[in-house]
Design an enzyme around this catalytic site. Structure first.
Site, short mmCIF file in Angstrom:
data_model
loop_
_atom_site.label_atom_id
_atom_site.label_comp_id
_atom_site.label_asym_id
_atom_site.label_seq_id
_atom_site.Cartn_x
_atom_site.Cartn_y
_atom_site.Cartn_z
N ASP A 1 40.01 20.26 84.17
CA ASP A 1 39.03 20.93 85.00
C ASP A 1 39.57 22.27 85.46
O ASP A 1 40.75 22.39 85.76
CB ASP A 1 38.79 20.09 86.27
N GLU B 141 31.94 24.49 98.87
CA GLU B 141 31.29 25.78 98.61
C GLU B 141 30.16 26.00 99.61
O GLU B 141 30.06 27.05 100.24
CB GLU B 141 30.73 25.83 97.18
N1 LIG Z 1 27.35 23.68 96.22
C1 LIG Z 1 26.83 24.30 95.18
N2 LIG Z 1 25.54 24.70 95.20
C2 LIG Z 1 25.01 25.33 94.17
N3 LIG Z 1 25.67 25.62 93.05
C3 LIG Z 1 26.94 25.26 92.96
C4 LIG Z 1 27.59 24.59 94.02
N4 LIG Z 1 28.85 24.35 93.65
C5 LIG Z 1 28.99 24.85 92.42
N5 LIG Z 1 27.85 25.39 91.99
C6 LIG Z 1 27.57 26.03 90.70
O1 LIG Z 1 27.51 25.00 89.72
C7 LIG Z 1 28.50 25.21 88.75
C8 LIG Z 1 29.04 23.90 88.30
O2 LIG Z 1 29.79 23.32 89.32
P1 LIG Z 1 30.76 22.09 89.00
O3 LIG Z 1 31.36 21.65 90.26
O4 LIG Z 1 30.05 21.12 88.14
O5 LIG Z 1 31.81 22.74 88.07
P2 LIG Z 1 32.97 23.71 88.50
O6 LIG Z 1 33.40 23.29 89.84
O7 LIG Z 1 32.58 25.10 88.31
O8 LIG Z 1 34.02 23.45 87.43
P3 LIG Z 1 35.00 22.25 87.38
O9 LIG Z 1 34.43 21.40 86.31
O10 LIG Z 1 36.25 22.92 87.02
O11 LIG Z 1 35.02 21.59 88.73
C9 LIG Z 1 29.53 26.11 89.40
O12 LIG Z 1 30.21 26.90 88.47
C10 LIG Z 1 28.68 26.96 90.31
O13 LIG Z 1 28.13 28.03 89.59
#
Ligand SMILES: Nc1ncnc2c1ncn2[C@@H]1O[C@H](COP(=O)(O)OP(=O)(O)OP(=O)(O)O)[C@@H](O)[C@H]1O
Ligand SMILES: [K+]
Ligand SMILES: [Mg+2]
Length: 678
Positions: free
Chosen positions: A307, A348
């Site tokens: 990740d 976030e």
């Molecule tokens: N709380 C949130 N609300 C809305 N969009 C979000 C939020 N958190 C993350 N995102 C968006 O969704 C995407 C996917 O998030 P996700 O947590 O699935 O993956 P990531 O954290 O980017 O990567 P990883 O797989 O390394 O954790 C993020 O890249 C961001 O653009």
């Protein structure tokens, strides 16, 4: 205070060796011996030679003195093998005992569902679904998921790590473990484990090796060793025919001694100790393996999926700035982002609320009635539907553009590119299908991670970063961290698909994860390392659990797995090579009268035929004990390619295995002669 098991248990600590000596005899139980074919056969031969020695004693045959000693040393061989296994198990038991001591027999406060009213209940009687409240200073009685509140928790009883960790509802830090202690604030916890099946209970069983199963590799090696044993049995039983044809009579005990020196007793005696020691090394690294197979597979892994957020980067992505599109006021963007984050309890979301409050002083209560749309890794967005019909969303740029139904205006593209180029995450904000701008989430690559990936590359392992982020951010972070490849805009389905694709190419895939979203991928991967801080679903799906919740631990897991495979290979090589010297000791002893020419084989110039046989059998037994430290500590391993390792080990353990017994048997022979044992 922390009673976490000591990291280092001395190789021959009295607390381990004492019980292991007893266990060596307990393991003579034929049912237990039968699990190990070579040693079982050795025990059968020991029985046979014992019977012969008794007979020779009764009839006062000249063979008696040597025969009785051979029988004794054969029993010693079996006991030494049992001892090796018992010492390996003993270290696990010592750790398990320390864990057991932390198990709290506490009373739990079970909420009655009416306000804060609760009743006391024995911790052992808690059932899944019960909701308990745990306050500052109290021990969490069982495993569960935080459904309300936030607290710092001292997990040192389980992880040995003294710094408290935060546990809170929502997100991937909601799991709490029985036996840990709340040190500030309070939490409401929904019980997830049945009595007696808590994480601590299962961990104790795993560390103790109570349900240890042979791995497929061990079974395969066992079959090979049993095959070799059968071949040598055939050789040895046909020898008397040759002997009588040449006019010599070979006593049965000598044949028995020859047989046992020829069969691979060294590796047979150490095999299970090597496997147990591998799992123990993982425990020392604070990783609990649910199966030995997972440890072995880790040693053979080809691709490592990692990740981005939280693993390669620090992962506490914080909102840093609101960057509005031309014609949009910063305040307007901030307000939309604020609304869309009010009920978003991801780190976030919380950081966006904080930033908006700090900058513009918005207050949460002033909002109209709303429906919250939580973040999901599938949609990669979150937000609210306002009572008045307004729709506010924030999320990954591709997802938001689809929602807004358009292509990105050049200005938006420019902002996204600028943020992504620094490795930041751009969250696009949309209100009623109008693009307002971007929230800049900052993240930092962990120092030292680049070196770790370089190490993996030297071992021939390909690293693939996966992230839900956009390809630009992904590329920036990938380049900075030095991974071999990356998958951007990943959803849980895409992760799963990537793993399947790699596996279809015949590759062994490892991954680590913590969220519920990761559970299917963790289950599909050949090696799934779940973070202890992660959700119960992830912990259930993984076959390894990292108590420190440190995703870079995968690298250590791979190292331990490699070391296990290499140790087993090296000791197998040694064991087979080490039998060669014994032909030189015993064959001339048996046949030199019939075939004086065989005298040239007696390169060791051993005292008498009897002392030659006795020396070989004594050395054969002692070498097991001498190699126990190596079996438990593992062969030294430095990252290198498979062929380099093979060359090096053949040289050390193959050549060593050939030479050492010549010296060893000769030394034993000198002692046997001095003491007039034969
Ligand atoms: N709380 C949130 N609300 C809305 N969009 C979000 C939020 N958190 C993350 N995102 C968006 O969704 C995407 C996917 O998030 P996700 O947590 O699935 O993956 P990531 O954290 O980017 O990567 P990883 O797989 O390394 O954790 C993020 O890249 C961001 O653009
Ligand atoms: K042997
Ligand atoms: Mg994430």
């Amino acid at each position: 205070m922390s009673k976490h098991p000591p990291k280092e248990i001395a190789l021959f600590a009295p607390a381990v060796v004492g019980p292991a000596l007893g266990q060596s005899f307990a393991k003579l139980n034929p049912l237990r011996l039968a699990r190990n074919p070579v040693i079982f056969v050795t025990a059968l031969v020991a029985v046979l030679t014992t019977v012969l020695a008794i007979r020779d004693g009764v009839i006062a045959a000249p063979n008696f003195v040597v025969g009785a000693q051979v029988a004794a040393w054969l029993w010693a061989t079996v006991l030494f093998a049992n001892f090796a296994e018992a010492v390996a198990e003993g270290r696990g038991k010592a750790r398990a005992d320390a864990f057991r001591a932390t198990r709290a027999a506490a009373k739990a406060k079970v909420l009655l569902g009416v306000g804060e009213l609760f009743e006391f209940k024995d911790a052992e009687l808690l059932e899944p679904g019960d909701v308990i409240i745990v306050e500052s200073g109290e021990t969490i009685p069982t495993d569960g998921e935080v459904i309300e509140g936030i607290a710092s928790v001292d997990e040192s009883a389980i992880t040995g790590e003294s710094a408290p960790v935060i546990r809170e509802s929502g997100g991937d830090r909601s799991a709490v473990t029985g036996g840990t202690r709340v040190v500030s604030d309070w939490i409401k916890v929904k019980v997830t484990s049945r009595p007696g099946e808590t994480f601590l209970d299962r961990m104790i069983a795993l560390v103790e090796g109570a349900k240890r199963q042979k791995t497929p590799n061990e079974i395969a090696l066992d079959i090979l060793l049993a095959g070799l044993t059968l071949v040598f049995l055939f050789v040895v039983v046909t020898l008397p025919a040759f002997a009588s044809w040449s006019g010599t009579e070979v006593p049965v005990v000598y044949l028995a001694a020859l047989f046992v020196t020829l069969i691979p007793t060294t590796i047979g005696g150490l095999l299970s100790a090597i496997g147990i020691a591998g799992m123990d090394r993982l425990v020392k690294a604070n990783v609990i393996a649910k199966s030995g197979r997972a440890v072995e597979a880790a040693g053979d892994v080809d691709s490592l999926l990692i990740d981005k957020t939280g693993t390669i980067t620090f992962g506490n992505r914080m909102a840093d700035a609101f960057e509005p599109l031309p014609g949009v006021a910063e305040r307007e963007l901030a307000e939309a982002a604020f609304l869309a984050s009010l009920a978003d309890d991801t780190p976030e979301g919380k950081s966006i609320v904080e930033l908006a409050q700090k900058r513009f002083g918005f207050s949460p209560d002033s909002t109209e009635a709303v429906t919250f749309i939580p973040f999901s890794a599938h949609t990669r967005m979150s937000g609210v539907d306002l009572a008045g019909g307004g729709v506010v969303r924030k999320g990954a740029s591709d997802a938001m553009l689809r929602l807004a139904g358009g292509v990105a205006p050049v200005e938006l593209d420019a902002i996204i590119r600028r943020i992504a180029a620094t490795g930041g995450t751009p969250l696009v904000v949309v209100r009623d299908r109008t693009l307002l701008g971007v929230v800049h989430l900052k993240d930092i690559v962990k120092p030292g991670i680049r070196e770790r990936f370089a190490e993996l590359r030297r071992m021939g392992i390909r690293t693939i970063m996966i992230t839900g982020d956009n390809p630009l951010t992904a590329a920036a972070i990938a380049a900075e961290a030095g991974v071999d490849d990356f998958l951007a805009e990943a959803t849980p389905e895409k992760k799963l698909e990537l793993i399947r694709r790699e596996q279809a190419e015949g590759k062994l895939v490892a991954m680590c994860g913590d969220g519920s979203n990761d559970a299917p991928a963790l289950a599909q991967a050949d090696i799934g390392v779940a973070m202890n801080s992660g959700t119960p679903a992830a912990k259930e799906a993984g076959n390894l659990i990292d108590l420190d919740s440190d995703p870079t631990k995968l690298i250590e897991v791979v190292l331990v797995g490699k070391q296990l495979l290499i140790s087993r290979g090296a000791l197998t090589t040694f064991s087979v090579a080490n039998d060669v010297a014994k032909y030189f000791a015993i064959l001339p002893a048996l046949f030199v009268t019939a075939y004086p020419g065989l005298g040239v084989l007696d390169v060791m110039d051993l005292g008498t035929p009897q002392s030659a046989i006795l020396s070989a059998i004594i050395f054969n037994a002692l070498i097991i004990v001498l190699l126990i430290p190596l079996a438990l500590k593992g062969v030294r391993y430095a990252p290198a390619s498979a062929s380099q390792l093979l060359k090096r080990n053949l040289l050390i353990y193959g050549l060593g295995g050939l030479i050492v017994p010549f010296v060893g048997i000769k030394a034993v022979d000198i002692v046997v002669d001095l003491l007039h044992l034969a």
